[in-house]
Design a protein around this motif. Structure first.
Motif, PDB file in Angstrom:
ATOM      1  N   ILE A 154      -4.140   0.218   5.154  1.00 25.39           N
ATOM      2  CA  ILE A 154      -4.265   0.476   3.718  1.00 25.39           C
ATOM      3  C   ILE A 154      -3.157   1.410   3.247  1.00 25.39           C
ATOM      4  O   ILE A 154      -2.571   1.210   2.175  1.00 25.39           O
ATOM      5  N   LEU A 155      -2.842   2.415   4.038  1.00 23.61           N
ATOM      6  CA  LEU A 155      -1.864   3.418   3.621  1.00 23.61           C
ATOM      7  C   LEU A 155      -0.415   3.000   3.868  1.00 23.61           C
ATOM      8  O   LEU A 155       0.498   3.612   3.306  1.00 23.61           O
ATOM      9  N   ALA A 156      -0.179   1.993   4.698  1.00 27.20           N
ATOM     10  CA  ALA A 156       1.203   1.578   4.987  1.00 27.20           C
ATOM     11  C   ALA A 156       1.954   1.136   3.730  1.00 27.20           C
ATOM     12  O   ALA A 156       3.086   1.589   3.500  1.00 27.20           O
ATOM     13  N   PRO A 157       1.373   0.288   2.869  1.00 30.95           N
ATOM     14  CA  PRO A 157       2.108  -0.078   1.646  1.00 30.95           C
ATOM     15  C   PRO A 157       2.323   1.108   0.703  1.00 30.95           C
ATOM     16  O   PRO A 157       3.349   1.193   0.028  1.00 30.95           O
ATOM     17  N   VAL A 158       1.371   2.029   0.675  1.00 26.52           N
ATOM     18  CA  VAL A 158       1.509   3.213  -0.183  1.00 26.52           C
ATOM     19  C   VAL A 158       2.671   4.064   0.309  1.00 26.52           C
ATOM     20  O   VAL A 158       3.508   4.522  -0.481  1.00 26.52           O
ATOM     21  N   ALA A 159       2.760   4.279   1.607  1.00 25.90           N
ATOM     22  CA  ALA A 159       3.852   5.067   2.174  1.00 25.90           C
ATOM     23  C   ALA A 159       5.192   4.382   1.935  1.00 25.90           C
ATOM     24  O   ALA A 159       6.197   5.043   1.658  1.00 25.90           O
ATOM     25  N   HIS A 160       5.207   3.076   2.020  1.00 22.20           N
ATOM     26  CA  HIS A 160       6.447   2.345   1.757  1.00 22.20           C
ATOM     27  C   HIS A 160       6.854   2.462   0.283  1.00 22.20           C
ATOM     28  O   HIS A 160       8.029   2.653  -0.028  1.00 22.20           O
ATOM     29  N   ARG A 161       5.893   2.350  -0.608  1.00 25.32           N
ATOM     30  CA  ARG A 161       6.169   2.418  -2.042  1.00 25.32           C
ATOM     31  C   ARG A 161       6.712   3.802  -2.427  1.00 25.32           C
ATOM     32  O   ARG A 161       7.570   3.932  -3.287  1.00 25.32           O
ATOM     33  N   TRP A 162       6.202   4.843  -1.798  1.00 27.20           N
ATOM     34  CA  TRP A 162       6.636   6.199  -2.114  1.00 27.20           C
ATOM     35  C   TRP A 162       7.833   6.641  -1.273  1.00 27.20           C
ATOM     36  O   TRP A 162       8.215   7.806  -1.301  1.00 27.20           O
ATOM     37  N   ASP A 163       8.375   5.742  -0.471  1.00 24.44           N
ATOM     38  CA  ASP A 163       9.522   6.025   0.400  1.00 24.44           C
ATOM     39  C   ASP A 163       9.261   7.211   1.330  1.00 24.44           C
ATOM     40  O   ASP A 163      10.108   8.095   1.501  1.00 24.44           O
ATOM     41  N   LEU A 164       8.081   7.228   1.931  1.00 27.86           N
ATOM     42  CA  LEU A 164       7.738   8.301   2.867  1.00 27.86           C
ATOM     43  C   LEU A 164       8.163   7.986   4.297  1.00 27.86           C
ATOM     44  O   LEU A 164       8.088   8.834   5.162  1.00 27.86           O
ATOM     45  N   GLY A 165       8.570   6.758   4.546  1.00 31.94           N
ATOM     46  CA  GLY A 165       8.956   6.369   5.896  1.00 31.94           C
ATOM     47  C   GLY A 165       7.766   5.830   6.660  1.00 31.94           C
ATOM     48  O   GLY A 165       6.691   5.604   6.098  1.00 31.94           O
ATOM     49  N   PRO A 166       7.935   5.627   7.946  1.00 27.11           N
ATOM     50  CA  PRO A 166       6.834   5.103   8.759  1.00 27.11           C
ATOM     51  C   PRO A 166       5.648   6.064   8.794  1.00 27.11           C
ATOM     52  O   PRO A 166       5.823   7.290   8.725  1.00 27.11           O
ATOM     53  N   LEU A 167       4.460   5.505   8.906  1.00 27.09           N
ATOM     54  CA  LEU A 167       3.252   6.344   8.911  1.00 27.09           C
ATOM     55  C   LEU A 167       3.191   7.268  10.119  1.00 27.09           C
ATOM     56  O   LEU A 167       2.581   8.326  10.060  1.00 27.09           O
ATOM     57  N   GLY A 168       3.832   6.880  11.197  1.00 24.80           N
ATOM     58  CA  GLY A 168       3.827   7.733  12.387  1.00 24.80           C
ATOM     59  C   GLY A 168       4.569   9.033  12.179  1.00 24.80           C
ATOM     60  O   GLY A 168       4.326  10.016  12.879  1.00 24.80           O
ATOM     61  N   SER A 169       5.481   9.069  11.210  1.00 23.75           N
ATOM     62  CA  SER A 169       6.236  10.301  10.957  1.00 23.75           C
ATOM     63  C   SER A 169       5.603  11.161   9.861  1.00 23.75           C
ATOM     64  O   SER A 169       6.109  12.231   9.555  1.00 23.75           O
ATOM     65  N   LEU A 170       4.510  10.700   9.267  1.00 21.88           N
ATOM     66  CA  LEU A 170       3.881  11.472   8.193  1.00 21.88           C
ATOM     67  C   LEU A 170       3.187  12.751   8.664  1.00 21.88           C
ATOM     68  O   LEU A 170       3.347  13.795   8.011  1.00 21.88           O
ATOM     69  N   PRO A 171       2.412  12.755   9.730  1.00 23.05           N
ATOM     70  CA  PRO A 171       1.725  14.000  10.103  1.00 23.05           C
ATOM     71  C   PRO A 171       2.661  15.185  10.316  1.00 23.05           C
ATOM     72  O   PRO A 171       2.372  16.283   9.824  1.00 23.05           O
ATOM     73  N   PRO A 172       3.806  15.013  11.007  1.00 26.39           N
ATOM     74  CA  PRO A 172       4.690  16.188  11.117  1.00 26.39           C
ATOM     75  C   PRO A 172       5.226  16.661   9.765  1.00 26.39           C
ATOM     76  O   PRO A 172       5.390  17.860   9.541  1.00 26.39           O
ATOM     77  N   ARG A 173       5.457  15.714   8.854  1.00 24.21           N
ATOM     78  CA  ARG A 173       5.958  16.110   7.529  1.00 24.21           C
ATOM     79  C   ARG A 173       4.877  16.819   6.719  1.00 24.21           C
ATOM     80  O   ARG A 173       5.153  17.772   6.009  1.00 24.21           O
ATOM     81  N   LEU A 174       3.657  16.310   6.813  1.00 23.77           N
ATOM     82  CA  LEU A 174       2.571  16.882   6.012  1.00 23.77           C
ATOM     83  C   LEU A 174       2.103  18.240   6.526  1.00 23.77           C
ATOM     84  O   LEU A 174       1.745  19.108   5.768  1.00 23.77           O
ATOM     85  N   PHE A 175       2.080  18.396   7.850  1.00 22.83           N
ATOM     86  CA  PHE A 175       1.507  19.598   8.438  1.00 22.83           C
ATOM     87  C   PHE A 175       2.560  20.559   8.957  1.00 22.83           C
ATOM     88  O   PHE A 175       2.246  21.537   9.628  1.00 22.83           O
TER      89      PHE A 175
END
Length: 97
Positions: free
Chosen positions: A74-95
């Protein structure tokens, strides 16, 4: 030219009947499973004819694992739309790790 045929040795008898090897590989729900799991298994196995390996994967994952998998998709298209990169790289960026 000499051609020799050798008869292979028969397998060692271990006291078990090995004719039902296919039965050992089939997935079966435990008797203590809930009614909805039994109905879902019946539908997937009998109606859709899913292979046993897929049934094994489906029924051995916990509810938490299924929620994570669904959220990932569900979150993969959202991350792509917001140009956040792959979902695997989100936790280090967020935390901040």
């Amino acid at each position: 030219c000499l051609i020799v045929a050798v008869k292979p040795k028969p397998p060692v008898k271990d006291g078990h009947d090995n004719d039902d090897d296919d039965e050992d590989l089939k997935f079966q729900l435990p008797h203590s499973s809930s009614r909805w799991k039994k109905r879902l298994y019946s539908f997937l196995h009998d109606k859709l004819k899913l292979p046993d390996i897929l049934l094994m994967i489906i029924f051995t994952l916990s509810l938490k694992a299924w929620v994570l998998i669904v959220m990932w998709f569900i979150l993969a298209p959202v991350a792509h739309r917001w140009d956040l990169g792959p979902l695997g790289s989100l936790p280090p960026r967020l935390f901040g790790a």
